[in-house]
Design an enzyme around this catalytic site. Structure first.
Site, PDB file in Angstrom:
ATOM      1  N   GLU A   1     -18.773  18.703  16.811  1.00 59.39           N
ATOM      2  CA  GLU A   1     -18.596  17.469  16.037  1.00 59.39           C
ATOM      3  C   GLU A   1     -19.029  17.676  14.592  1.00 59.39           C
ATOM      4  OE1 GLU A   1     -19.111  14.048  19.497  1.00 59.39           O
ATOM      5  OE2 GLU A   1     -20.868  14.688  18.356  1.00 59.39           O
TER       6      GLU A   1
ATOM      7  N   ASP B   1     -17.861  12.874  15.049  1.00 57.66           N
ATOM      8  CA  ASP B   1     -17.609  12.078  16.252  1.00 57.66           C
ATOM      9  C   ASP B   1     -16.554  11.009  15.964  1.00 57.66           C
ATOM     10  OD1 ASP B   1     -18.354  10.986  18.999  1.00 57.66           O
ATOM     11  OD2 ASP B   1     -18.915   9.284  17.742  1.00 57.66           O
TER      12      ASP B   1
END
Length: 247
Positions: free
Chosen positions: A138, A66
């Protein structure tokens, strides 16, 4: 950047290892550590069902991925659009790395096929759930970052997200597909869009709904999901993609 290895590598079957090597080859990923990639595709629900094996799940890689995504997209926008305000940069970045965008990339890459899920999560369609697919992308980025180098990650991210950056710049990201479909078909005047329930199946705790779209009485695409709202969004997405492809 030094190579990273989990404290305890998850034990893999030969079939699992071969499958992940196939993914590496298909995505043209250079020399990634397969044990880290395995961790990237291991959901918490699977690890919780096998606690005695001390299996590593992907939440830490998701956290890292992320942050890396934010950096790559933020750097790209900063360099490519020197006159764009901070507020606009933030808005475009957020629309690009939103759950819907990342889940869409995961579906395109068929990442859900490589997920290890707990029985309950798997039975309820977790390998096609937006939140899980977005988290998986992610995690993959996190795995790439710690086992390759930043330039490799940057090229991989941009190769799969440039289209979404463009859509965000055009105002086509950050909105739901039902809204986008309505805006698209009403460019030439008012159109009547209706979503119809075609079917529902499965037990009460894990139903699958199928919804169709009709525009001014003409039937278009149908979509499925674990709720009527999700199925409507899926049907709207498929219809919008079909209409745009016909232009």
């Amino acid at each position: 950047m030094g190579r990273y290895v989990p404290h305890k590598s998850n034990k893999m079957t030969q079939a699992r290892e071969d499958s992940l090597h196939g993914l590496v080859s298909r995505l043209s990923i250079p020399s990634i550590d397969i044990s880290v990639l395995d961790c990237a595709f291991t959901h918490t629900s699977y690890a919780n069902e096998h606690k005695s094996k001390h299996i590593h799940h992907n939440q830490r890689l998701e956290f890292l991925g992320d942050a890396v995504l934010d950096l790559v997209i933020g750097e790209y926008l900063f360099k490519q659009y020197p006159d764009m305000s901070e507020g606009s940069l933030t808005k475009i970045k957020a629309a690009t790395v939103c759950e819907d965008s990342l889940a869409s990339v995961s579906r395109t890459l068929h990442l859900g096929n490589y997920l290890l899920l707990g029985h309950g999560e798997k039975a309820s369609g977790g390998n096609d759930r937006n939140s899980i697919l977005a988290d998986t992308f992610e995690s993959l980025i996190g795995a790439l970052y710690i086992t390759t180098d930043f330039e490799t990650v940057r090229q991989f991210v941009l190769s799969h997200l440039l289209t979404y950056i463009k859509q965000a710049l055009e105002g086509k990201r950050g909105k739901d597909y039902k809204t986008l479909l309505q805006e698209f078909v009403q460019r030439d005047g008012d159109k009547h869009i209706v979503y119809n329930l075609i079917s529902e199946s499965g037990p009460d705790h894990a139903k699958t709904f199928c919804m169709s779209v009709s525009i001014d009485g003409i039937d278009y695409e149908s979509g499925s999901g674990k709720s009527k709202k999700i199925a409507e969004q899926h049907a709207a997405q498929l219809t919008l993609e079909k209409l745009m492809a016909a232009i």
